[in-house]
Design an enzyme around this catalytic site. Structure first.
Site, PDB file in Angstrom:
ATOM      1  N   ASP A   1       1.004  -1.292  -0.093  1.00  0.00           N
ATOM      2  CA  ASP A   1       0.041  -0.012   0.088  1.00  0.00           C
ATOM      3  C   ASP A   1       0.912   1.401  -0.094  1.00  0.00           C
ATOM      4  O   ASP A   1       2.156   1.146   0.392  1.00  0.00           O
ATOM      5  CB  ASP A   1      -0.948  -0.010   1.070  1.00  0.00           C
ATOM      6  CG  ASP A   1      -2.100   0.933   1.253  1.00  0.00           C
ATOM      7  OD1 ASP A   1      -3.077   0.949   1.586  1.00  0.00           O
ATOM      8  OD2 ASP A   1      -2.152   1.727   0.221  1.00  0.00           O
TER       9      ASP A   1
HETATM   10  C1  GLC Z   1      -4.037   4.266   0.007  1.00  0.00           C
HETATM   11  C2  GLC Z   1      -5.086   3.199   0.211  1.00  0.00           C
HETATM   12  C3  GLC Z   1      -4.976   2.210  -1.308  1.00  0.00           C
HETATM   13  C4  GLC Z   1      -4.737   3.191  -2.432  1.00  0.00           C
HETATM   14  C5  GLC Z   1      -3.381   3.602  -2.184  1.00  0.00           C
HETATM   15  C6  GLC Z   1      -3.078   4.427  -3.499  1.00  0.00           C
HETATM   16  O1  GLC Z   1      -3.437   4.743   0.996  1.00  0.00           O
HETATM   17  O2  GLC Z   1      -5.005   2.600   1.510  1.00  0.00           O
HETATM   18  O3  GLC Z   1      -6.390   1.956  -1.078  1.00  0.00           O
HETATM   19  O4  GLC Z   1      -4.842   2.183  -3.383  1.00  0.00           O
HETATM   20  O5  GLC Z   1      -2.982   4.670  -1.122  1.00  0.00           O
HETATM   21  O6  GLC Z   1      -4.078   5.629  -3.536  1.00  0.00           O
END
Ligand code: GLC
Length: 748
Positions: free
Chosen positions: A226
Site C-alpha cells: 500500500d
Molecule cells: C491508499 C489506500 C489504497 C490506495 C493507495 C493509492 O492509502 O489505502 O487503497 O490504493 O493509497 O492511492
C-alpha cells in the site's frame, strides 16, 4: 519477451530500482533496455487516474460506479464481472496497466470508516464478488490488485496497529475473504496492507505473503505495498513484497544494493522479484488495446444498472412502487446532490452526476432541502419548508444518509446515527404526511429510530454517479428491487461483537470475537437486529419447493449437489437471491449456527419456476482446526438451509458426513473419561477399570434425595481426568492400570 535475458543485462542498481516506483503512480522503466514503465490507478469503482498532482480536479473525468457496499448487495457475480470489464476497458483506453481494486477486507465493525469500499461481513460473499470483479477487469488484459491484504479492518492507526487474532479466525474469516478471490480470480497483483498482523507488518510477513499467498494459494503475480506501507525494505523483499509504492527516492533501492553486496540478501531473491514485476508489465504491454475507447455514456448507463440491481428494499408497507400521477415531495439535499461515493483514494472525478430530481422530469414534484449537509445543525426553517411540501403532496420521499464528514478513508465512525438534523426532519415529515418513504445514502449501517413511523425504506448506499436515475427506476417500479444486505444492520452499534475492543489499545487490536463476526454472532446469540444479513424485499414474491440433496450420507471428500425450485408467485417479474447456508448439528468445535456457502441470483417472470443447483465440497462443511492446523470436517449431521436471509430458513435438509481426516489425539493421564469414551475403542478399553469403579453406589435406589445424584456422578466421571479414578476408587485402580489403558488408547 525474454524476461530473464532483460534481467541478465541489468545492473544491480537497476534491479534494485525496479523494486520501487518511478513516480507516485508508475513502475520504473529502463530506457536502454527498452523496458517501459507501467501505470497504476485507483479503483476500486472507477478510474481515479491522476494526470499531475493530488488535486481531485487534476484527475481525469471518469465514471463513478457504485461503491462495493452497494454492488455487494446485488449478490450478482455477472453484474460485478461486467463492471470489472468496463473498468478494464477504461484502463486500456488510458494506458493504465493495473487498477487498484477490488478491496476485499471484512466489515468487522459498522464503525470502520472505509466500509463503503468493502463488500461484506461474510468472507464467502466477499471472495466470490471480488473474484468476479478481478475476472472482469483482467478479461481486458489489465491487472487487478486485490487489497488490502490483510486484516485492515479499521482506519484508526492503520499504518502501525497490529490486528491480533488466532489462526482459526484468520483462516475462516479475514484470510478467507482473499483466498477465494485469489484462487478463483487469479489477480495479477496483490496489495499488502499497512497494518501488522500479530505484531509483524503485512509488508514483511513471510508467512502470509509467501507461505500462504503463493505456496498454498498459487498466487503468481507480484505484491505491491500500500502506498507508504514499506517498513524494512530488505525484510519486505525477503518476505515476498516485490514492489514498494510509491517510492523512497532511491533510499530503499540503495539498501537493497548494499544488502546484496554484504550478502544479507541473496541476489536470486532480488532477481525473482524483478522477474515477477516485469512479467506483469509485459503481460500488459504485450496485450495493449490501443483501440480501446472510454465510452463514458455507456459506462454511465452500466453504472445506473449496477445501482438499480443493488438497491435494497428494506421496508414497504403498500406504498411502493409510486405512481407518476401522484404529486411527490422530494425532500433532502441528497435529492438534488446525492452522496454517491466515499472519501479518500477511491474518489472519482465524475464527468457527470444525475440526481433523483434530474431524473424525475415527468413527475409532479415539490422539492425542499430539509437539512444542512455540511453541519449537523437543526434548521427549523428548512424543516418547516419540508413539512409544507409534505402536506401538499400525496407522498413524501426523504433523501437522507451520511454526509462525507461522517465516514471516509482515514478515520472511523464513533457512532452509527444519522445526523440529528435528518432524524428531526424525518420525524416532522412523518407527522405531516402518513405516506413517507426514506431513501438512504450511506456507506455503512445506520440506526433508524423512525423505522416504525415510515412506510418504506430504500437502502441505495453509495450508488455511483447514476444513483439518481436508479433510485427513480426503483421508486416508480421500472426496476423491481433485488438487492439483499451484505451486512447486518444492528439495532445499536453496542450490539456489534467487536464493540468492546474495536480500535484496540495503542497499536494492539485484539479480534477477541474470533469467528463470530456479523451474522455469525447475532444469529449464534439469537439477538434482535434491525435488518439481518441477506435481507431484502421485492415488489413480487417467491416460493421455494423441492429441495433435494443427491445424497444423505457422504464422506468429507465427496461433493454434495443441492437443488431447489424457486417460483415467482407475484404479479411482476423480478430477481431472487437464493441463499444456501450450512448449519453443523454435530461436533465439539464451537461454531457459528450457520454460514453462507452458496448464492445464486435468478430472474423469474410471474408464475415462472427455475431450479437452482449448488455443489458443495469439503470446505463448505469444514472449520479450521488449530490442533492439526488444517481444515477439518467433524463427522455427523449437517443441515443444508435455503434461506431468505441469514435467519429466515425457508427449506432445509440434512446430510450425514463422515470425516476422513483422523485427528491423532495423544491420550494422557489428564485426558478425561468423557474424551476417552469418544475414542472408537474407548469404552472397551476403559471397561475393565470402570467395572471396578461401580456407579451402583450412586444408583437410583440410592438416590434418596431424589436430587439427580446419579446424573451428577455421571457428569463428574465424564469430566474426571483418567488419573482421578485412583483417588476416587477403593485402591483397586493402580497407576499400572492407568498406564495400560493409555498404552492401548495411543496404540490405535
Ligand atoms: C491508499 C489506500 C489504497 C490506495 C493507495 C493509492 O492509502 O489505502 O487503497 O490504493 O493509497 O492511492
Amino acid at each position: 519477451m525474454d524476461i530473464k535475458r532483460i534481467i541478465n543485462q541489468m545492473t544491480l542498481e537497476e534491479k534494485a530500482g525496479i523494486c520501487s516506483g518511478g513516480d507516485f503512480w508508475s513502475t520504473k522503466g529502463i530506457e536502454r533496455l527498452g523496458l517501459p514503465k507501467m501505470m497504476f490507478s485507483d479503483g476500486p469503482y472507477g478510474l481515479h487516474k491522476n494526470s499531475s498532482d493530488s488535486n481531485l480536479e487534476s484527475y481525469i473525468h471518469a465514471v463513478c460506479f457504485p461503491a462495493a457496499c452497494t454492488t455487494a448487495a446485488s449478490f450478482d457475480r455477472d453484474l460485478i464481472y461486467k463492471v470489472g470489464e468496463a473498468l478494464g476497458n477504461e484502463c486500456q483506453s488510458e494506458n493504465v496497466g493495473v487498477i487498484l481494486g477490488p478491496a476485499a477486507n471484512i466489515k468487522r465493525s459498522p464503525l470502520c470508516g472505509r466500509n463503503f469500499e468493502y463488500y461484506s461481513e461474510d468472507p464467502y460473499l466477499a471472495s466470490e464478488l471480488a473474484a468476479s470483479q478481478i475476472k472482469g477487469i483482467q478479461s481486458k488484459n489489465v491487472g487487478a490488485c486485490i487489497k488490502h491484504f490483510w486484516a485492515n479492518n479499521q482506519e484508526h492507526r492503520r499504518m502501525t496497529s497490529s490486528s491480533d487474532m488466532d489462526e482459526r479466525t484468520a483462516r475462516e474469516i479475514y484470510l478467507a475473504a482473499f483466498e477465494g478471490a485469489v484462487k478463483l480470480g487469479k489477480p495479477w497483483t496483490v496489495m499488502c496492507s499497512y497494518n501488522r498482523i500479530n505484531g509483524v507488518y503485512s509488508a514483511e510477513n513471510k508467512k502470509y505473503l509467501t507461505d500462504v499467498l503463493r505456496k498454498e494459494w498459487g498466487f503468481d503475480g507480484f505484491v505491491v505495498s500500500d502506498w507508504g506501507a514499506v517498513n524494512d525494505r530488505v525484510s519486505d523483499l525477503k518476505a515476498g513484497l516485490e514492489l514498494e509504492m510509491p517510492t523512497s527516492f532511491g533510499m530503499n533501492d540503495q539498501k537493497i544494493v548494499e544488502a546484496v553486496k554484504t550478502g544479507e540478501l541473496d541476489e536470486a531473491v532480488l532477481d525473482k522479484a524483478v522477474e515477477r514485476i516485469i512479467n506483469i508489465v509485459y503481460r500488459f504491454i504485450e496485450n495493449r488495446d490501443c483501440n480501446a475507447i472510454f465510452d463514458r455514456e455507456a459506462d454511465h448507463e452500466l453504472a445506473r444498472k449496477a445501482a438499480s440491481e443493488s438497491i435494497v428494499l428494506l421496508k414497504n408497507e403498500n406504498i411502493l412502487p409510486l405512481s407518476k400521477k401522484d404529486t411527490a415531495a422530494f425532500i433532502g439535499y441528497f435529492a438534488k446532490w446525492p452522496r454517491y461515493q466515499g472519501g479518500g483514494s477511491s474518489r472519482i472525478n465524475s464527468y457527470k452526476m444525475e440526481s433523483a430530481i434530474d431524473m424525475a422530469k415527468d413527475i409532479d414534484l415539490i422539492y425542499a432541502q430539509g437539512y444542512e449537509v455540511h453541519d449537523d445543525i437543526i434548521r427549523q426553517d428548512l424543516i418547516d419548508e419540508a413539512v409544507e411540501a409534505a402536506k401538499r403532496a400525496k407522498v413524501a420521499v426523504v433523501f437522507a444518509g451520511l454526509p462525507d464528514a461522517f465516514e471516509s478513508e482515514g478515520f472511523d465512525r464513533t457512532h452509527i446515527r444519522l445526523p440529528q438534523c435528518q432524524n428531526a426532519l424525518i420525524k416532522a415529515v412523518t407527522n405531516a404526511n402518513p405516506n413517507t418513504v426514506i431513501v438512504l445514502h450511506n456507506g455503512s449501517p445506520v440506526e433508524m429510530p423512525w423505522i416504525n413511523d415510515v412506510n418504506a425504506v430504500l437502502e441505495v448506499y453509495l450508488g455511483g454517479q447514476a444513483i439518481g436515475g436508479a433510485t427513480i427506476q426503483v421508486l416508480y417500479g421500472e426496476v423491481n428491487p433485488s438487492g439483499r444486505l451484505a451486512e447486518t444492520f444492528p439495532l445499536r452499534v453496542q450490539d456489534n461483537p467487536s464493540y468492546l475492543y474495536y480500535l484496540g489499545e495503542g497499536d494492539c487490536v485484539e479480534y477477541r470475537e474470533g469467528v463470530f463476526v456479523g451474522y455469525r454472532y447475532y444469529d449464534k446469540k439469537e439477538m434482535g437486529v434491525l435488518f439481518p444479513f441477506g435481507y431484502g424485499l421485492s415488489y413480487t414474491a417467491f416460493s421455494y419447493s423441492n429441495l433435494k440433496l443427491d445424497k444423505t450420507k457422504m464422506k468429507d471428500l465427496d461433493t454434495l449437489t443441492v437443488m431447489v425450485d424457486v417460483t415467482n408467485i407475484g404479479k411482476c417479474a423480478g430477481k431472487e437471491v437464493v441463499q444456501l447456508y450450512v448449519a453443523p448439528k454435530c461436533g465439539q468445535a464451537i461454531r457459528p449456527v450457520r454460514e453462507l456457502k452458496g448464492f445464486e441470483k435468478i430472474f423469474l417472470e410471474p408464475n415462472e419456476t427455475k431450479t437452482v443447483t449448488f455443489t458443495l465440497s469439503k470446505r463448505a462443511f469444514a472449520y479450521y482446526d488449530m490442533n492439526i492446523q488444517d481444515w477439518y470436517v467433524e463427522s455427523g449431521e449437517y443441515e443444508i438451509q435455503i434461506n431468505k436471509s441469514s435467519r429466515k430458513i425457508i427449506l432445509s435438509a440434512s446430510v450425514h458426513i463422515t470425516g476422513t481426516v483422523h485427528k491423532k489425539i495423544i491420550y494422557t493421564r489428564d485426558s478425561t473419561i468423557g474424551d476417552i469414551l469418544h475414542h472408537p475403542n474407548g469404552s472397551s478399553i476403559l471397561k475393565p477399570i470402570l467395572d471396578k469403579y461401580s456407579l451402583t453406589g450412586y444408583g437410583e435406589e440410592d438416590n434418596l434425595l431424589g436430587d439427580g445424584t446419579k446424573v451428577m456422578m455421571e457428569a463428574l466421571i465424564k469430566n474426571m481426568p483418567l488419573r482421578g479414578l485412583i483417588s476416587f476408587s477403593d485402591g483397586s485402580i493402580t497407576f499400572k492400570n492407568i498406564e495400560k489403558v493409555l498404552k492401548e488408547l495411543n496404540s490405535i
